[in-house]
Design an enzyme around this catalytic site. Structure first.
Site, PDB file in Angstrom:
ATOM      1  N   ARG B  88       0.837  -1.205   0.000  1.00 21.20           N
ATOM      2  CA  ARG B  88       0.000   0.000   0.000  1.00 21.20           C
ATOM      3  C   ARG B  88       0.872   1.255   0.000  1.00 21.20           C
ATOM      4  O   ARG B  88       0.535   2.262  -0.593  1.00 21.20           O
ATOM      5  CB  ARG B  88      -0.899  -0.014   1.237  1.00 21.20           C
ATOM      6  CG  ARG B  88      -1.878   1.126   1.278  1.00 21.20           C
ATOM      7  CD  ARG B  88      -2.405   1.316   2.682  1.00 21.20           C
ATOM      8  NE  ARG B  88      -3.211   2.528   2.745  1.00 21.20           N
ATOM      9  CZ  ARG B  88      -2.692   3.748   2.822  1.00 21.20           C
ATOM     10  NH1 ARG B  88      -1.409   3.897   2.847  1.00 21.20           N
ATOM     11  NH2 ARG B  88      -3.484   4.794   2.865  1.00 21.20           N
ATOM     12  N   ASP B  89       2.008   1.128   0.679  1.00 16.51           N
ATOM     13  CA  ASP B  89       2.892   2.287   0.768  1.00 16.51           C
ATOM     14  C   ASP B  89       3.491   2.703  -0.561  1.00 16.51           C
ATOM     15  O   ASP B  89       3.912   3.839  -0.732  1.00 16.51           O
ATOM     16  CB  ASP B  89       4.038   2.003   1.748  1.00 16.51           C
ATOM     17  CG  ASP B  89       3.672   2.502   3.123  1.00 16.51           C
ATOM     18  OD1 ASP B  89       2.480   2.764   3.339  1.00 16.51           O
ATOM     19  OD2 ASP B  89       4.562   2.638   3.953  1.00 16.51           O
ATOM     20  N   LEU B  90       3.542   1.732  -1.484  1.00  9.28           N
ATOM     21  CA  LEU B  90       4.051   2.103  -2.801  1.00  9.28           C
ATOM     22  C   LEU B  90       3.226   3.246  -3.367  1.00  9.28           C
ATOM     23  O   LEU B  90       3.748   4.176  -3.972  1.00  9.28           O
ATOM     24  CB  LEU B  90       3.972   0.907  -3.751  1.00  9.28           C
ATOM     25  CG  LEU B  90       4.962  -0.207  -3.465  1.00  9.28           C
ATOM     26  CD1 LEU B  90       4.696  -1.373  -4.406  1.00  9.28           C
ATOM     27  CD2 LEU B  90       6.382   0.293  -3.630  1.00  9.28           C
TER      28      LEU B  90
END
Lengths: 474, 132
Positions: B88-90
């Site tokens: 998700r952090d991408l």
């Protein structure tokens, strides 16, 4: 790393508190003794290598903390650091804030030192505009101000001359039209005017106080001082005519709770007694503020202030400055406006790229609607930057401002006073050097002496009654 | 001149009883100095860890102004409550805080690397592999 203290001025108040004024940011810092010693240790042309210096200190870790604070605040910087680039100009076209309308170029007095008719060589009888601004030009000027002031919610109109009140009709027209246009454009309009007070009738005083004019009276002092230079063409002094009119103006303005009324004194050679004049104007006549301006004069004029004249002026400013600081200690205002203005600028940390707002937020308009850099440059073809009918010549405006930028004045590069002086008055430079963008090097000592007085006064007020300074917060 | 004018604190005599406070190294006197000091303190504060005591009062502008912990730790040094999956952090780095060292270059070299992955919490496996 080779570090050195940046361009600055050190000063201390009477209790011994050390201060520094930084010329790069116009910040004023109070320093404790060890910090002041660090600042002084790095005052050198070539810089000091900080690592061996730290090792020599009695408490290296404490010295390092202090040094880091001073580095971060910009007081001490690497010798080879390129100074941060200064903005050349604000985004142009810069919105106007003030329009100075020269409603007439004629005067009923014939003051010996007046620059208007010759000294500045700007006014040429053969090409001079009309003596009086007509009503259409007055209205065109207001329209011009409304469309050239961007989204400023407040604008100012200053009326100037010649003797401004020789054309009261144009003032009335301009004010009534500005009220109407201001309401339509959602702008508040402030008015001010400079006059020699000889034509101030009851009707005029009523009009000026009703519209809350900021009024400045050109006056040199008591009867002797006033009549020495400010006379009619016949040679008769103007004191007896103006004195009762000034008293009437000040009385009515007080009754109506009007804006402060200022006196502007032109200081000439031959010992203008500054302190006595202040007492007379503020005490006897009741002016709210009194400001002193050394006369603008070309070389060789006998009324020009010489070195001794400036020294004496500074000495007398010191006496009034003392009173100002004492009043501030009690939380009271003092009417010595030269110092009041300077203390305000010091408190705000004003750092000027240009000496004044001329051509930037302020322009002057001639009787025929030609726009000059300021009221002193109107009707000068070589300094014209447009007309109120056709608008500003943005190219000429930007070119002038680029040339007048402080970074172009290399003589000012090593002067601590540059954030406030920025080279000084364009008109003064024009009269003295024939070039408006030149730095006024003939009064550097005077400016530095005056700013020193301001810094010391600021330090003392900071020590005795810092709350007083909050009135200058922006 | 009266005493009260000589010494502005005489009308509050209890102040005289206080021990003299040590003068700070530097006092920012005018408005410009205060602006500078605020700037310096904010800049120093930005380097403080979120877990440091006391916690910083000012946060730097950027991705940390939103709550999006990922491969870091939470304020209790834990990882348990962090978002799942970490991919998700991408998106946080890619959309809100372009970080070319960590995510594919979506402007020129891999413009469609996320095109088959609309909801990374469900279909993160379909994000393209991009080899530099």
């Amino acid at each position: 790393m080779q570090l050195r203290t940046v361009l600055h001025r050190r000063f201390r108040d009477e209790s011994g508190t050390e201060f520094i004024y930084l010329a790069n940011s116009a910040a004023i810092l109070a320093l404790d003794e060890p910090t002041a010693a660090v600042v002084d240790a790095f005052v050198t042309e070539d810089g000091v290598d900080s690592e061996p210096w730290l090792k020599e200190q009695a408490k290296p870790s404490a010295s390092e903390l202090t040094l880091n604070d001073l580095i971060d605040l910009g007081a001490i910087r690497p010798v080879d650091e390129t100074p941060a680039p200064r903005a050349d100009l604000p985004p142009m076209p810069f919105p106007l804030a003030t329009l100075v309308l020269n409603v007439t170029n004629k005067c009923n007095l014939s003051c010996t030192y007046c620059y208007e008719y010759g000294e500045d060589k700007l006014f040429d009888e053969s090409t001079a505009g009309k003596a009086l601004m007509d009503e259409k030009t007055a209205r065109d000027s207001i329209d011009f101000l409304m469309r050239s002031s961007g989204d400023r919610p407040q604008v100012s109109i200053t009326f100037f001359g010649g003797e401004t009140l020789l054309n009261f009709e144009a003032i009335k027209t301009a004010v009534l039209y500005a009220e109407e246009q201001g309401a339509q454009n959602a702008k508040r309009v402030h008015y001010s005017l400079t006059t020699n007070a000889t034509l101030l009738t009851d009707d005029i005083v009523d009009f000026l106080t009703t519209h809350r004019f900021g009024i400045t009276v050109s006056i040199d002092g008591d009867k002797d001082e006033q009549d020495r230079h400010r006379s009619y063409k016949s040679g008769k002094g103007s004191y007896e005519v103006m004195e009762p009119r000034i008293k009437n103006l000040i009385k009515k303005n007080k009754e109506r709770n009007g804006r402060p009324i200022g006196a502007r004194v032109t200081v000439t050679a031959g010992a203008t007694p500054v302190v006595d004049t202040y007492r007379y104007l503020a005490g006897e006549l009741g002016f709210d503020e009194v400001g002193f301006a050394p006369v603008t004069a070309g070389l060789g004029r006998d009324y020009a202030l010489g070195e001794q004249g400036y020294e004496r002026l500074l000495h007398e400013f010191g006496v009034l400055g003392e009173e100002y600081v004492e009043a501030a200690g009690r939380g009271e205002s003092h009417g010595f406006s030269n110092l009041g203005d300077l203390v305000r600028e010091l408190h705000q940390g004003v750092n000027k790229a240009h000496p004044c707002g001329a051509g930037l937020g302020l322009v002057g308009v001639s009787t025929e609607g030609e726009i000059g850099l300021c009221h002193r440059f109107v009707e000068s073809k070589s300094h014209s930057i447009g007309t109120v009918q056709e608008g500003l010549d943005e190219k000429a405006r930007a070119e002038f401002l680029a040339q007048a930028h402080i970074d172009k004045k290399t003589d000012c590069a090593q002067c601590f006073a540059r954030p406030l002086c920025a080279g000084g008055c364009y008109h003064e430079a024009h009269v003295r050097y024939g070039k408006a963008t030149a730095a006024n090097l003939h009064y550097c000592d005077w400016i530095r002496g005056f700013i020193d007085l301001g810094l010391k006064s600021y330090g003392r007020i900071q020590a005795t009654n810092p709350a007083f300074l909050a009135r200058f917060d922006q | 001149m009266s005493d009260s004018q000589d010494n502005p604190i005489t009308d509050e005599p209890e102040l005289e009883q206080e021990p003299a406070r040590k003068q700070p190294r530097i006092i920012a006197c005018n408005q410009k100095a205060r602006q500078l000091a605020t700037m310096v303190l904010a800049r120093r504060g930005a380097a403080r860890a979120l877990t440091q005591d006391p916690p910083p009062t000012q946060y730097p502008y950027g991705c940390t102004t939103v709550f999006a912990p990922g491969w870091e730790v939470d304020s209790g040094n834990g990882t348990h409550g962090l978002c799942q999956p970490i991919e998700r952090d991408l998106y946080d780095c890619y959309h809100t805080c372009y970080w070319p060292a960590q995510v594919p270059d979506g402007v020129t070299n891999a413009p469609s690397w996320t095109s088959s992955c609309g909801a990374p919490m469900q279909d993160w496996k379909s994000i393209d592999l991009v080899f530099p």
